[in-house]
Design a protein around this motif. Structure first.
Motif, mmCIF file in Angstrom:
data_model
loop_
_atom_site.group_PDB
_atom_site.id
_atom_site.type_symbol
_atom_site.label_atom_id
_atom_site.label_comp_id
_atom_site.label_asym_id
_atom_site.label_seq_id
_atom_site.Cartn_x
_atom_site.Cartn_y
_atom_site.Cartn_z
ATOM 1 N N GLU A 28 22.935 28.485 -13.001
ATOM 2 C CA GLU A 28 22.401 29.461 -12.071
ATOM 3 C C GLU A 28 22.758 29.101 -10.636
ATOM 4 O OE1 GLU A 28 18.255 30.525 -12.612
ATOM 5 O OE2 GLU A 28 18.369 29.739 -14.655
ATOM 6 N N ILE A 29 22.984 30.131 -9.837
ATOM 7 C CA ILE A 29 23.216 29.946 -8.411
ATOM 8 C C ILE A 29 21.904 29.479 -7.779
ATOM 9 C CG2 ILE A 29 23.818 31.154 -6.262
ATOM 10 C CD1 ILE A 29 26.200 30.908 -8.081
ATOM 11 N N ASN A 30 21.993 28.580 -6.813
ATOM 12 C CA ASN A 30 20.858 28.038 -6.061
ATOM 13 C C ASN A 30 19.880 27.232 -6.924
ATOM 14 O OD1 ASN A 30 21.772 29.098 -3.600
ATOM 15 N ND2 ASN A 30 20.741 31.030 -3.981
ATOM 16 N N LYS A 31 20.317 26.758 -8.086
ATOM 17 C CA LYS A 31 19.486 25.909 -8.922
ATOM 18 C C LYS A 31 20.214 24.587 -9.141
ATOM 19 C CE LYS A 31 16.963 25.664 -13.244
ATOM 20 N NZ LYS A 31 16.609 26.369 -14.482
ATOM 21 N N GLN A 32 19.540 23.482 -8.839
ATOM 22 C CA GLN A 32 20.178 22.173 -8.962
ATOM 23 C C GLN A 32 20.507 21.862 -10.414
ATOM 24 O OE1 GLN A 32 18.689 18.925 -6.606
ATOM 25 N NE2 GLN A 32 19.091 17.483 -8.238
ATOM 26 N N LEU A 33 21.643 21.218 -10.623
ATOM 27 C CA LEU A 33 22.047 20.766 -11.940
ATOM 28 C C LEU A 33 22.467 19.311 -11.854
ATOM 29 C CD1 LEU A 33 25.613 21.010 -12.307
ATOM 30 C CD2 LEU A 33 24.796 23.144 -11.346
ATOM 31 N N GLN A 34 22.432 18.638 -12.967
ATOM 32 C CA GLN A 34 22.887 17.256 -13.045
ATOM 33 C C GLN A 34 24.290 17.270 -13.637
ATOM 34 O OE1 GLN A 34 20.852 15.021 -11.612
ATOM 35 N NE2 GLN A 34 19.506 16.768 -11.308
ATOM 36 N N HIS A 55 25.351 9.734 -15.795
ATOM 37 C CA HIS A 55 24.949 10.662 -14.740
ATOM 38 C C HIS A 55 25.705 10.291 -13.472
ATOM 39 C CE1 HIS A 55 21.731 11.992 -11.706
ATOM 40 N NE2 HIS A 55 22.420 13.044 -12.071
ATOM 41 N N VAL A 56 26.545 11.194 -12.965
ATOM 42 C CA VAL A 56 27.375 10.865 -11.810
ATOM 43 C C VAL A 56 26.937 11.544 -10.520
ATOM 44 C CG1 VAL A 56 29.398 10.277 -13.186
ATOM 45 C CG2 VAL A 56 29.098 12.618 -12.400
ATOM 46 N N ALA A 57 26.264 12.692 -10.628
ATOM 47 C CA ALA A 57 25.895 13.393 -9.398
ATOM 48 C C ALA A 57 24.888 14.494 -9.690
ATOM 49 C CB ALA A 57 27.132 14.007 -8.739
ATOM 50 N N ALA A 58 24.266 14.953 -8.623
ATOM 51 C CA ALA A 58 23.490 16.192 -8.667
ATOM 52 C C ALA A 58 24.302 17.204 -7.872
ATOM 53 C CB ALA A 58 22.118 15.986 -8.030
ATOM 54 N N ALA A 59 24.224 18.455 -8.263
ATOM 55 C CA ALA A 59 25.015 19.483 -7.575
ATOM 56 C C ALA A 59 24.259 20.804 -7.577
ATOM 57 C CB ALA A 59 26.374 19.644 -8.257
ATOM 58 N N VAL A 60 24.683 21.682 -6.714
ATOM 59 C CA VAL A 60 24.124 23.027 -6.687
ATOM 60 C C VAL A 60 25.197 23.974 -6.155
ATOM 61 C CG1 VAL A 60 23.101 22.755 -4.380
ATOM 62 C CG2 VAL A 60 22.168 24.451 -5.948
ATOM 63 N N PHE A 61 25.338 25.122 -6.803
ATOM 64 C CA PHE A 61 26.177 26.191 -6.283
ATOM 65 C C PHE A 61 25.278 26.991 -5.350
ATOM 66 C CE2 PHE A 61 28.517 25.115 -10.093
ATOM 67 C CZ PHE A 61 29.835 25.288 -9.721
ATOM 68 N N ARG A 62 25.404 26.762 -4.049
ATOM 69 C CA ARG A 62 24.514 27.366 -3.063
ATOM 70 C C ARG A 62 25.142 28.647 -2.522
ATOM 71 N NH1 ARG A 62 19.708 25.928 -1.987
ATOM 72 N NH2 ARG A 62 20.285 23.762 -2.058
ATOM 73 N N LEU A 63 24.380 29.718 -2.607
ATOM 74 C CA LEU A 63 24.834 31.012 -2.098
ATOM 75 C C LEU A 63 23.928 31.408 -0.939
ATOM 76 C CD1 LEU A 63 26.728 33.470 -2.413
ATOM 77 C CD2 LEU A 63 25.032 34.437 -3.966
ATOM 78 N N ASP A 64 24.536 31.625 0.219
ATOM 79 C CA ASP A 64 23.788 32.104 1.377
ATOM 80 C C ASP A 64 24.667 33.073 2.159
ATOM 81 O OD1 ASP A 64 25.577 30.497 2.809
ATOM 82 O OD2 ASP A 64 24.141 28.866 3.050
ATOM 83 N N ARG A 65 24.302 33.360 3.384
ATOM 84 C CA ARG A 65 25.051 34.339 4.183
ATOM 85 C C ARG A 65 26.505 33.948 4.422
ATOM 86 N NH1 ARG A 65 20.730 36.045 8.846
ATOM 87 N NH2 ARG A 65 19.114 36.699 7.380
ATOM 88 N N SER A 66 26.772 32.645 4.439
ATOM 89 C CA SER A 66 28.142 32.193 4.685
ATOM 90 C C SER A 66 28.989 32.170 3.418
ATOM 91 C CB SER A 66 28.133 30.814 5.343
ATOM 92 O OG SER A 66 27.541 29.869 4.484
ATOM 93 N N GLY A 67 28.396 32.486 2.281
ATOM 94 C CA GLY A 67 29.145 32.507 1.025
ATOM 95 C C GLY A 67 28.632 31.475 0.045
ATOM 96 N N CYS A 68 29.421 31.207 -0.969
ATOM 97 C CA CYS A 68 29.043 30.257 -2.019
ATOM 98 C C CYS A 68 29.719 28.914 -1.755
ATOM 99 C CB CYS A 68 29.453 30.802 -3.392
ATOM 100 S SG CYS A 68 28.746 29.881 -4.773
ATOM 101 N N GLN A 69 28.950 27.841 -1.845
ATOM 102 C CA GLN A 69 29.465 26.492 -1.658
ATOM 103 C C GLN A 69 28.974 25.612 -2.798
ATOM 104 O OE1 GLN A 69 27.630 25.339 1.994
ATOM 105 N NE2 GLN A 69 29.093 26.438 3.264
#
Length: 134
Positions: free
Chosen positions: A14-20, A28-42
Motif C-alpha cells: 500500500e502507498i503511505n504504509k510502511q513495509l519491512q 531484515h535489511v530496511a524499512a521502506a515506504v512508498f510515500r505519495l504527496d503533492r510532489s509525487g511518489c517517492q
C-alpha cells in the motif's frame, strides 16, 4: 499513475504504509515506504544497520525479487518458537520455464517449517498466522 505507484501496486504494497524489506535469506535489511504527496511518489528507505542502502538499489531488489517486502506481522514459529520466520517468494516452474508462476510461503529458517503455498504474500502470511498459530 507514476512508475513508483505502479511498482508498489505490482508488489502488492500500500502507498503511505510502511513495509519491512528482507533479503532472500530472511535478513531484515530496511524499512521502506512508498510515500505519495503533492510532489509525487517517492521511495523512502531506512536501513536497519549502519550500512548505507541506496533507495534505487532497494527498488531494483524489490522489482527483481532479490528483496522481499512484508507489511503484515508474522507470528513466531509454533514448532520451535523462533521469531526469524519470514514470507518467501518462490518461482514455480512446472517443467516449462515459460509457464513459471510466483507463489509465497512463510518459512522458519530455524527448524525448516513452512506454511501453505499461496498465490499472494498476504494469503501466505494469513495461512501461517491462522492455520499454524491460532
Amino acid at each position: 499513475m507514476s512508475i513508483l505507484e505502479s511498482v508498489a501496486q505490482g508488489l502488492g504494497v500500500e502507498i503511505n504504509k510502511q513495509l519491512q524489506v528482507y533479503d532472500q535469506e530472511g535478513n531484515h535489511v530496511a524499512a521502506a515506504v512508498f510515500r505519495l504527496d503533492r510532489s509525487g511518489c517517492q521511495l523512502l528507505v531506512t536501513p536497519k544497520s549502519e550500512a548505507c542502502i541506496d533507495p534505487d538499489a532497494v527498488l531494483g531488489g524489490l522489482i527483481t525479487g532479490n528483496l522481499i517486502p512484508q507489511t503484515k506481522k508474522l507470528e513466531p514459529c509454533p514448532f520451535c518458537g523462533s521469531y526469524a520466520v519470514h514470507a518467501q517468494r518462490m518461482r514455480l516452474t512446472p517443467g516449462d520455464y515459460k509457464k513459471a508462476r510466483i507463489g509465497y510461503i512463510v518459512y522458519c529458517p530455524n527448524c525448516q517449517a513452512h506454511g501453505p503455498l499461496k498465490p499472494t504474500q498476504e494469503e501466505a502470511i494469513n495461512g501461517w498466522n491462522l492455520e499454524f498459530v491460532e
